[in-house]
Each structure stands twice: as C-alpha cells, then as structure tokens.
Design a protein around this motif. Structure first.
Motif, PDB file in Angstrom:
ATOM      1  N   TYR A  28      43.628  43.751  35.439  1.00 10.10           N
ATOM      2  CA  TYR A  28      42.583  42.755  35.199  1.00 10.10           C
ATOM      3  C   TYR A  28      41.891  42.409  36.520  1.00 10.10           C
ATOM      4  N   GLU A  29      42.687  42.147  37.535  1.00 13.84           N
ATOM      5  CA  GLU A  29      42.119  41.806  38.840  1.00 13.84           C
ATOM      6  C   GLU A  29      41.336  42.983  39.423  1.00 13.84           C
ATOM      7  N   LYS A  30      41.877  44.184  39.314  1.00 13.93           N
ATOM      8  CA  LYS A  30      41.195  45.379  39.822  1.00 13.93           C
ATOM      9  C   LYS A  30      39.822  45.550  39.175  1.00 13.93           C
ATOM     10  N   ARG A  31      39.766  45.377  37.866  1.00 13.98           N
ATOM     11  CA  ARG A  31      38.486  45.541  37.167  1.00 13.98           C
ATOM     12  C   ARG A  31      37.462  44.500  37.619  1.00 13.98           C
ATOM     13  N   HIS A  32      37.924  43.310  37.935  1.00  7.99           N
ATOM     14  CA  HIS A  32      36.992  42.292  38.434  1.00  7.99           C
ATOM     15  C   HIS A  32      36.631  42.516  39.895  1.00  7.99           C
TER      16      HIS A  32
END
Length: 104
Positions: free
Chosen positions: A18-22
């Motif tokens: 989730y953090e990577k995609r953001h």
C-alpha cells in the motif's frame, strides 16, 4: 476550504505494498486531484489495526464528488483493490469522520 477526515482499511499483509503504491502515485492522478480541489492530502496507517486515516482539504464538496467518476480515479481504485477493503465498484470502503476540534 473544507477539511475532510475518513478511515479505510488495508489488508494486514499489504501494508508495505500500500505504501509503495502511494510512493509511486501516478502524476496524472495527482493532477486530477488538484483539478478537483484537493490540497494537503495525507493518509496515515495504524499498523496494529491496519486502519488508514485520511485527511484532505477540498475547495467544494460537489467538485470533490465528481473526482470519483474520473477515468484515472476508476483506474486507481482497480489498481488498489487487491491491497485494501473495497466495495463492489472497487471504491475503498471508507467512513467519513465528523470534525469535532480544529486549532489553526
């Protein structure tokens, strides 16, 4: 300016993704968010509960509501659906929070 707070939920095993995609958010999506009046947008993660807290400042509720029907937003929702709780249309399951205190 209207301040909005909301909660969502990321899957327990998908915090990093989730953090990577953001971290790699699409520039076209950011541009569209700005066009729809979004400023000062932040999302926070409670790792113990997998709950996300979102905060965004918007110019106009009606303009903001139109963001959900944009092509880039629909594409983002589909992209994010595997990592978080979503509705049947891939929109995040989100609960708006009532503002109870603000200090400027």
């Amino acid at each position: 300016m209207i301040r909005k707070g909301f909660v969502m939920k990321v899957y327990e095993d998908q915090h990093e993704e989730y953090e990577k995609r953001h971290d790699e958010i699409w520039p076209d999506l950011v541009e569209e968010l700005h066009k729809h009046g979004a400023r000062n947008y932040s999302i926070f993660l409670d790792k113990e509960t997998s709950q996300l807290f979102g905060y965004v400042e918007i110019e106009d509720e009606e303009l903001w509501k139109k963001m959900s029907s944009t092509e880039i937003n629909q594409k983002w929702w589909s992209y994010m659906a595997p990592v978080m709780e979503t509705n049947r249309d891939d929109s995040p399951v989100a609960k708006d929070l009532k503002p109870v205190f603000h200090m400027a």
